[in-house]
Design a protein around this motif. Structure first.
Motif, PDB file in Angstrom:
ATOM      1  N   SER B 217      42.068 -11.701 -72.926  1.00 59.68           N
ATOM      2  CA  SER B 217      41.385 -12.353 -71.802  1.00 59.68           C
ATOM      3  C   SER B 217      41.283 -11.396 -70.608  1.00 59.68           C
ATOM      4  CB  SER B 217      42.063 -13.674 -71.417  1.00 59.68           C
ATOM      5  OG  SER B 217      43.101 -13.477 -70.484  1.00 59.68           O
ATOM      6  N   THR B 223      37.946 -16.100 -72.193  1.00 69.40           N
ATOM      7  CA  THR B 223      38.200 -16.428 -70.789  1.00 69.40           C
ATOM      8  C   THR B 223      39.683 -16.785 -70.603  1.00 69.40           C
ATOM      9  OG1 THR B 223      37.821 -18.794 -71.051  1.00 69.40           O
ATOM     10  CG2 THR B 223      35.883 -17.412 -70.631  1.00 69.40           C
ATOM     11  N   PRO B 224      40.174 -16.679 -69.376  1.00 67.72           N
ATOM     12  CA  PRO B 224      41.571 -17.075 -69.128  1.00 67.72           C
ATOM     13  C   PRO B 224      41.821 -18.548 -69.446  1.00 67.72           C
ATOM     14  CG  PRO B 224      40.664 -15.871 -67.246  1.00 67.72           C
ATOM     15  CD  PRO B 224      39.514 -16.131 -68.175  1.00 67.72           C
ATOM     16  N   ALA B 227      42.521 -18.651 -73.332  1.00 69.29           N
ATOM     17  CA  ALA B 227      43.721 -17.988 -73.866  1.00 69.29           C
ATOM     18  C   ALA B 227      44.819 -18.979 -74.273  1.00 69.29           C
ATOM     19  CB  ALA B 227      44.232 -16.949 -72.877  1.00 69.29           C
TER      20      ALA B 227
END
Lengths: 314, 398
Positions: B217, B223-224, B227
């Motif tokens: 990520s 994307t965060p 994760a």
């Protein structure tokens, strides 16, 4: 037969001055291996040349691949063969697909294409649009007549900026890239000078914002061999000959050495085998370029040998 | 063709009787036709290899994002936020799958091989210091994955006992809301909260699969927000399945002494043995898909939006595909079985499971001259999994 796919050219269409598209399908009409935007295949032409082309068709159609081929006057014979000799009904070998240029998740994308570099971006654009992302395409080319897929792109309206050089000059990169944007991913594919210029223009952008693909000639210009080769099984102590009509997996299986496999398309990775000597002809979609160059392992369901002899840890 | 001409049955494949011994019902399904209507749940089912395989690979026509259980996410709210892998379709499925395939790929696992083989040898040595008879479910099938997998992910030391009940409930929840699901509902929220907390970056060690997911990520590959959900997939699907796969291979050898002798002569057959056991027992028995349009399979049109049920275990014993399908046989090439699924959603952790099983079976083969099952053992019922609650074995040290 579990080896590089043999596909039939079912359609050949002029996409612009200097570009034709080929539509490929299995002779039996079966499903083709799955792919995602950014993927490319090796096309092994009847004249022995091997070239890489991005897949630019519709992945929701599991039964055909589409590639766009630019006639390169300076290039070696592959593109000229496709333009002049290859006909609907002909068979071509296809390796892969592999993907070194995947589309990562993003809220906003800027796609920059130069000439035939539009091909990997076409399915990305469709996907970005499907996901509701905010995207823009800046597409440069020599002349409008030389630029392929303009009619397809017209449907996207104002998101697409077409920049023929003879009308507007080169793409005005500062206009698009002067202001680094933390949520925009920049995807660029095209000739070397465009990629260099985009990389320079993005130097102030966040790390990993820019993703590019360079069309580079394969290191081994040599064609995938059509002659048999020997595979020495180091642990078993036997040697088997692999003829063009069988895979390494099948050949060693006939010698009584079962290698566990699953997909038999070079996608799942189950049949990974250590290579002790010789140079594999990689036809899988798992290894990246560095791993392929290392040459210390291969997927025996699809990959073959570039030389006369391979030594495997079997 | 109308539904009137499709063979139908009122039998519930998720009833305790069928779950305890699914083979007779699955044989009936295969022979009834390529497609069978299950009246109890109003779904079409495939039990033959050809149709199960075709359904598994056709992600365009048979989607996963509407859920891979009976519940149809088009109309019903999922009991937990859907998985970004198992319960997703392209294009959203692409990035999470690509990242996790790399982290769990055979090349990445090479660095774990030596350590896991040593761990397996230690576990077997400890076990063989004790009595000749033991219950292989806790002693081996659960002990080994729980010893190596949470460490490989990078989990903290506390609460690991939650992993098995969480996975068990998750796999029950793919079935109908029957007594098995009700029995798990009480702790579902608590277990889900614990699992969720383990997926945070600071809950994970710096060198495991979990940290590698977070690192992806950082590189923008996912994307965060994705994760932690991808870490959750590891914790959901990575433990119970492997436990039951290992139990399956132990049960197979304990009931096929000639195959154990063969393995001891050829220890390199350990990998084939595990896949043959996965084919023969099929720890994951069933999954659903949902038609994205009117899809024709086996001569029947599956209407847009309706659920279909794939019997992986039945396909893996289909005599149309396999010679002597009911035999556990190391001389067989089990390649192509659908115990790990097939196509885009094929088990992303299959190489992890194979490595765990190979390590444990290899350690046993070097130390144990024969294994026999003591009595029938006791099945553990789950709506999706074919599992053992208890598998008493007697071993003879080599």
């Amino acid at each position: 037969m579990e080896r590089a796919l043999e596909l039939r050219v079912i359609e050949k269409t002029a996409a612009s001055e200097g570009v034709v598209t080929l539509t490929l399908a299995r002779p039996d009409g079966g499903r083709l291996p799955d792919w995602a935007p950014g993927a490319h295949v090796d096309l092994i032409l009847p004249n022995g040349d091997t070239r890489q082309y991005s897949l630019c068709g519709d992945r929701w159609d599991a039964h055909t691949y589409r590639v766009g081929v630019l006639r390169e006057p300076a290039g070696r014979g592959g593109s000229a063969y496709v333009h002049d000799a290859l006909q609907p009904g002909d068979l071509v070998g296809v390796g892969g697909p592999r993907n070194n240029f995947p589309l990562v998740p993003g809220e906003r994308y800027l796609f920059v294409a130069g000439g035939i570099g539009i091909t990997p971006l076409l399915p990305m654009i469709r996907q970005a649009d499907l996901l509701g992302a905010d995207w823009t395409l800046v597409y440069g080319g020599r002349t409008r007549a030389s630029m392929a897929f303009l009619a397809e792109l017209e449907a996207y309206g104002e998101r697409v900026h077409v920049v023929p050089q003879d009308e507007f000059g080169l793409i005005d990169l500062p206009r698009w890239l002067a202001e680094p944007d933390p949520v925009t991913k920049v995807y660029c594919c095209g000739p070397g000078p465009l990629l260099d210029a985009v990389e320079k223009a993005c130097s102030g952008w966040p790390e990993h914002a820019l993703r590019t693909e360079r069309f580079v000639a394969p290191e081994q210009g040599a064609p995938a061999r059509s002659a048999p080769f020997d595979v020495e099984l180091a642990r078993t102590g036997t040697t088997v000959t692999v003829t063009p009509d069988v895979s390494v997996l099948e050949a060693v299986g006939r010698a009584g050495v079962e290698v566990l496999s699953s997909c038999r398309q070079g996608t799942c990775g189950t049949c990974e085998t250590d290579v002790l000597d010789g140079v594999p002809d990689h036809r899988d979609s798992i290894l990246d370029d560095a791993e392929r160059a290392a040459g210390d392992c291969m997927f025996v369901c699809v990959s073959r040998s570039l030389g006369d002899r391979l030594v495997l840890d079997l | 063709m109308t539904t009137a001409t499709i063979p139908a049955t009122a039998v519930d494949p998720f009833s305790p009787e069928v779950l305890a011994d699914p083979l007779p019902f699955q044989a009936w399904l295969r022979d009834a036709g390529p497609v069978v209507h299950l009246k109890r749940h109003d779904v079409h089912a495939f039990a033959r290899y050809e149709q199960v395989h075709a359904a598994l690979v056709d992600w365009q026509g048979l989607q996963s994002a509407a859920g891979v259980g009976l519940s149809n996410f088009r109309f019903e709210k999922p009991w937990r936020p859907p998985s970004l892998l198992l319960e997703a379709d392209p294009p959203r499925h692409d990035a999470p799958r690509r990242v996790l395939s790399g982290i769990l790929g055979p090349r990445a696992l090479r660095r774990l091989r030596e350590r896991w083989f040593a761990d397996a040898e230690r576990l077997v040595d400890e076990l063989l210091d004790g009595p000749d008879e033991f219950d292989a479910v806790p002693a081996l099938a659960e002990a080994f994955p729980l010893r190596v997998f949470p460490d490989a992910v990078g989990l903290g030391p506390d609460g690991r006992e939650n992993l098995l009940p969480y996975g068990n409930h998750l796999f029950n929840a793919f079935g109908p809301p029957n007594a098995l699901v009700e029995a798990g509902n009480g702790r579902a929220a608590e277990l889900g909260a614990w699992v969720g907390a383990q997926c945070a970056r600071d809950a994970l060690s710096g060198d495991g699969f979990g940290a590698a997911i977070w690192a992806a990520s950082d590189r923008g590959e996912i994307t965060p927000e994705q994760a932690p959900m991808i870490v959750r997939s590891l914790l959901s699907a990575g433990v119970d399945t492997t436990v039951h796969g290992i139990a399956a291979v132990l049960h197979a050898f304990a009931t096929h002494p000639e195959q154990w002798r063969r393995l001891r002569e050829r220890p390199d057959l350990a990998r084939v043995a595990f896949d043959e056991a996965v084919r023969w027992q099929s720890p994951v028995q069933t999954f659903f898909r949902t038609a994205t349009r009117d899809v024709e399979i086996g001569g029947i049109v599956i209407p847009d939006g309706s659920k279909i049920l794939m019997f992986l275990g039945a396909a893996n014993r289909d005599p149309r595909r396999w010679a002597e399908p009911d035999a556990f046989d190391l001389a067989r090439d089990p390649s192509g079985h659908v115990g790990f699924g097939m196509g885009l959603h094929q088990c992303v952790g299959q190489h992890v499971a194979r490595l765990e099983a190979e390590a444990l079976v290899t350690a046993l083969a070097a130390r144990v001259s024969s294994i026999e099952q003591v009595g029938d053992g006791e099945r553990h019922l789950n709506n999706t999994l074919r599992a053992w609650a208890s598998l008493p074995l007697r071993v003879h040290r080599a």
